[in-house]
Design a protein around this motif. Structure first.
Motif, mmCIF file in Angstrom:
data_model
loop_
_atom_site.group_PDB
_atom_site.id
_atom_site.type_symbol
_atom_site.label_atom_id
_atom_site.label_comp_id
_atom_site.label_asym_id
_atom_site.label_seq_id
_atom_site.Cartn_x
_atom_site.Cartn_y
_atom_site.Cartn_z
ATOM 1 N N ASP A 161 0.866 -1.131 0.160
ATOM 2 C CA ASP A 161 0.044 0.099 0.049
ATOM 3 C C ASP A 161 0.739 1.377 -0.138
ATOM 4 N N LEU A 162 2.069 1.069 0.597
ATOM 5 C CA LEU A 162 2.892 2.051 0.681
ATOM 6 C C LEU A 162 4.382 1.884 0.924
ATOM 7 N N SER A 163 5.395 2.508 0.145
ATOM 8 C CA SER A 163 6.663 2.095 0.315
ATOM 9 C C SER A 163 7.582 2.949 1.186
ATOM 10 N N ILE A 164 8.214 2.719 2.143
ATOM 11 C CA ILE A 164 8.782 3.793 3.043
ATOM 12 C C ILE A 164 10.331 3.527 2.854
ATOM 13 N N TYR A 165 11.236 4.596 2.816
ATOM 14 C CA TYR A 165 12.534 4.353 2.636
ATOM 15 C C TYR A 165 13.124 5.568 3.782
ATOM 16 N N GLY A 189 20.377 4.437 -3.125
ATOM 17 C CA GLY A 189 19.232 4.266 -2.702
ATOM 18 C C GLY A 189 18.107 3.813 -3.797
ATOM 19 N N ILE A 190 18.440 2.719 -4.274
ATOM 20 C CA ILE A 190 17.481 2.124 -5.375
ATOM 21 C C ILE A 190 15.855 1.617 -4.917
ATOM 22 N N PRO A 191 15.664 1.002 -3.900
ATOM 23 C CA PRO A 191 14.554 0.765 -3.451
ATOM 24 C C PRO A 191 13.258 1.530 -3.601
ATOM 25 N N PRO A 192 13.479 2.944 -3.300
ATOM 26 C CA PRO A 192 12.455 3.640 -3.404
ATOM 27 C C PRO A 192 12.010 4.122 -4.949
ATOM 28 N N LEU A 193 13.198 3.815 -5.765
ATOM 29 C CA LEU A 193 13.051 4.363 -7.218
ATOM 30 C C LEU A 193 12.244 3.110 -7.541
ATOM 31 N N GLU A 194 12.549 1.753 -7.149
ATOM 32 C CA GLU A 194 11.794 0.597 -7.735
ATOM 33 C C GLU A 194 10.348 0.682 -7.420
ATOM 34 N N SER A 195 10.103 1.027 -6.176
ATOM 35 C CA SER A 195 8.549 0.709 -5.685
ATOM 36 C C SER A 195 7.712 2.263 -6.527
ATOM 37 N N LEU A 196 8.551 3.223 -6.658
ATOM 38 C CA LEU A 196 8.021 4.287 -7.473
ATOM 39 C C LEU A 196 7.623 3.765 -8.850
ATOM 40 N N ALA A 197 8.619 3.304 -9.522
ATOM 41 C CA ALA A 197 8.516 2.661 -10.946
ATOM 42 C C ALA A 197 7.218 1.636 -11.128
ATOM 43 N N ALA A 198 6.892 0.872 -10.074
ATOM 44 C CA ALA A 198 5.947 -0.036 -9.879
ATOM 45 C C ALA A 198 4.550 0.527 -9.447
ATOM 46 N N ILE A 223 3.842 2.313 -6.859
ATOM 47 C CA ILE A 223 3.573 2.133 -5.335
ATOM 48 C C ILE A 223 3.722 3.422 -4.794
ATOM 49 N N PRO A 224 2.842 3.945 -3.888
ATOM 50 C CA PRO A 224 3.041 5.355 -3.450
ATOM 51 C C PRO A 224 4.187 5.213 -2.468
ATOM 52 N N THR A 225 5.171 6.078 -2.467
ATOM 53 C CA THR A 225 6.507 6.201 -1.859
ATOM 54 C C THR A 225 6.908 7.504 -1.114
ATOM 55 N N ILE A 226 7.437 7.179 0.072
ATOM 56 C CA ILE A 226 8.134 8.195 0.629
ATOM 57 C C ILE A 226 9.447 7.983 1.072
ATOM 58 N N CYS A 227 10.319 8.732 0.919
ATOM 59 C CA CYS A 227 11.710 8.671 0.968
ATOM 60 C C CYS A 227 12.616 9.763 1.672
ATOM 61 N N SER A 228 13.511 9.283 2.582
ATOM 62 C CA SER A 228 14.617 10.368 3.171
ATOM 63 C C SER A 228 15.068 11.146 2.019
ATOM 64 N N ASN A 229 15.268 12.354 2.764
ATOM 65 C CA ASN A 229 15.914 13.561 1.554
ATOM 66 C C ASN A 229 17.390 13.781 2.113
ATOM 67 N N THR A 230 18.060 12.702 2.888
ATOM 68 C CA THR A 230 19.476 13.186 2.884
ATOM 69 C C THR A 230 20.535 12.368 2.101
ATOM 70 N N THR A 231 22.001 12.606 2.125
ATOM 71 C CA THR A 231 22.766 12.242 1.554
ATOM 72 C C THR A 231 22.687 12.057 -0.247
ATOM 73 N N ALA A 232 22.729 10.987 -0.760
ATOM 74 C CA ALA A 232 22.608 10.901 -2.165
ATOM 75 C C ALA A 232 20.970 10.956 -2.512
ATOM 76 N N MET A 233 20.104 10.496 -1.706
ATOM 77 C CA MET A 233 18.757 10.703 -1.877
ATOM 78 C C MET A 233 18.262 12.246 -1.898
ATOM 79 N N ALA A 234 19.016 13.151 -1.766
ATOM 80 C CA ALA A 234 18.795 14.346 -1.758
ATOM 81 C C ALA A 234 18.461 14.832 -3.524
ATOM 82 N N ASP A 235 19.139 14.134 -4.265
ATOM 83 C CA ASP A 235 19.068 14.093 -5.678
ATOM 84 C C ASP A 235 17.562 13.693 -6.095
ATOM 85 N N PHE A 236 16.757 12.911 -5.188
ATOM 86 C CA PHE A 236 15.446 12.462 -5.644
ATOM 87 C C PHE A 236 14.599 13.557 -5.462
ATOM 88 N N GLU A 237 14.675 14.835 -6.046
ATOM 89 C CA GLU A 237 13.749 15.807 -5.761
ATOM 90 C C GLU A 237 12.216 15.780 -6.379
#
Length: 362
Positions: free
Chosen positions: A272-276, A284-293, A295-309
């Protein structure tokens, strides 16, 4: 143009799927299309490796004589390089001490230097020496994100680092029947209406804060919480908190390890929801995989994941429990999925990573 012979150390496929296996599978599935290069893939389990990459005119599989990592680096690989006139040999993190061709090393992250509090002292000392030495001895140094590139340059004094970013396996973008997938999950894993977190277990992965948000907001009354990932470093904070919970709440919390790629795909699609909530990542691949599938996804905004704007208002501070709780509510009601998915798909492609790789070795 002279044909290049490229050896790839694929020993990671002899273990469980992880970030490095995803990276090698995506990158070399694309690079194999280039018939000006001959590839040699080394592993112990060649039969399994063939199921990943298939048969190609420009691909030869070579079997290691030993599963021992020291024997592999000291004897197996140097022998393979010499026998097959290899021009470039590609490794993850650590290269062999004997060098008889040009080396490529991908260092996915140096998080143990950025966040030492999350890693054992011996691990930090050993890997700082091995990773730095490998980077210094390699002709091409690759990494997977702008964040990791900068940290490698900072800690190791390596100026030339090429980014070959991760991307998403096309299977995650395929359409599927949600009800059928949910039934598969229910039958095999006994989980329904669940939140999903895919990551191996380490303190920096922040499992404890996610569990606390799940319990304090009483989601256990309507949902389950599913963790997928292998044990790496013990998280005592999580263990203590989980132990203190009543049995009726524990019954809604599931933890699965050694999950194969097909079961992982099913678990992602059924969520129902993917949380990273990871505190620190080299990519940080898993939140991108769930978004591709889808699936509603929420993701941390730190380190490399800051690029997932493109996650927009579904990014959160992983150290802020209230922010996490709030973003769970927002994620469950996300109406911008298609837009986010398209932006992500355009930004991260294996074609781009392969082009950067070819530029780096030319």
């Amino acid at each position: 143009m002279k044909t290049k012979n490229i050896f790839v150390d694929c020993h990671v496929f002899d273990g469980n799927f992880q970030g490095t296996t995803t990276y090698l599978k995506g990158l070399y599935t694309e690079l194999l299309k280039d018939k000006t290069k001959l590839f040699y893939f080394g592993a112990s389990n060649i039969a399994f490796l063939k199921t990943i990459f298939g048969t190609h005119d420009n691909l030869t599989y070579v079997s290691y004589k030993s599963k021992n990592k020291f024997y592999r680096l000291l004897f197996d690989i140097p022998g393979i390089i010499k026998k097959n006139n290899i021009d470039f040999a590609h490794f993850q993190y650590v290269v062999p001490p004997i060098k008889s061709c040009k080396y490529i090393v991908t260092i996915h992250d140096v998080l143990f230097l950025d966040f030492p509090e999350y890693f054992p002292l011996i691990y930090r000392i050993k890997n700082k020496f091995l990773f730095k030495t490998s980077a210094k001895r390699s002709d091409v140094v690759l990494s997977v994100s702008e964040y990791s590139k900068k940290q490698i340059q900072k800690h190791f004094g390596i100026e030339k680092v090429t980014i070959t970013p991760n991307a998403i396996d096309s299977v995650y973008f395929e359409t599927y029947n949600k009800e059928e997938v949910q039934k598969q999950v229910r039958d095999k894993f006994k989980a329904t209406n669940y939140f999903l977190y895919v990551s191996r277990w380490e303190p920096r992965k922040n499992h404890d804060r996610l569990l606390k948000a799940f319990v304090e907001n009483e989601y256990y009354k309507t949902h389950s919480l599913v963790f997928v990932g292998n044990k790496a470093i013990e998280n005592k904070v999580y263990n203590d908190y989980y132990t203190s919970l009543p049995d009726e709440i524990k019954a809604t919390i599931f933890s699965f390890s050694k999950v194969n790629s097909q079961d992982l795909l099913v678990l992602v699609r059924g969520a129902d929801l993917s949380i990273y909530p990871s505190i620190a990542e080299g990519f940080g691949i898993p939140p991108l995989e769930s978004l591709a599938a889808n699936i509603p996804t929420i993701c941390s905004n730190t380190t490399a994941m800051a690029d997932f704007e493109f996650f927009g208002d579904c990014l959160f501070n992983p150290l802020d429990l209230e922010d996490l709780k709030n973003k769970i509510k927002i994620g469950l009601n996300d109406t911008q999925m298609d837009q986010k998915r398209n932006q992500m798909k355009a930004k991260f492609t294996w074609q781009f990573a392969a082009e950067q790789f070819k530029k780096a070795i030319s």
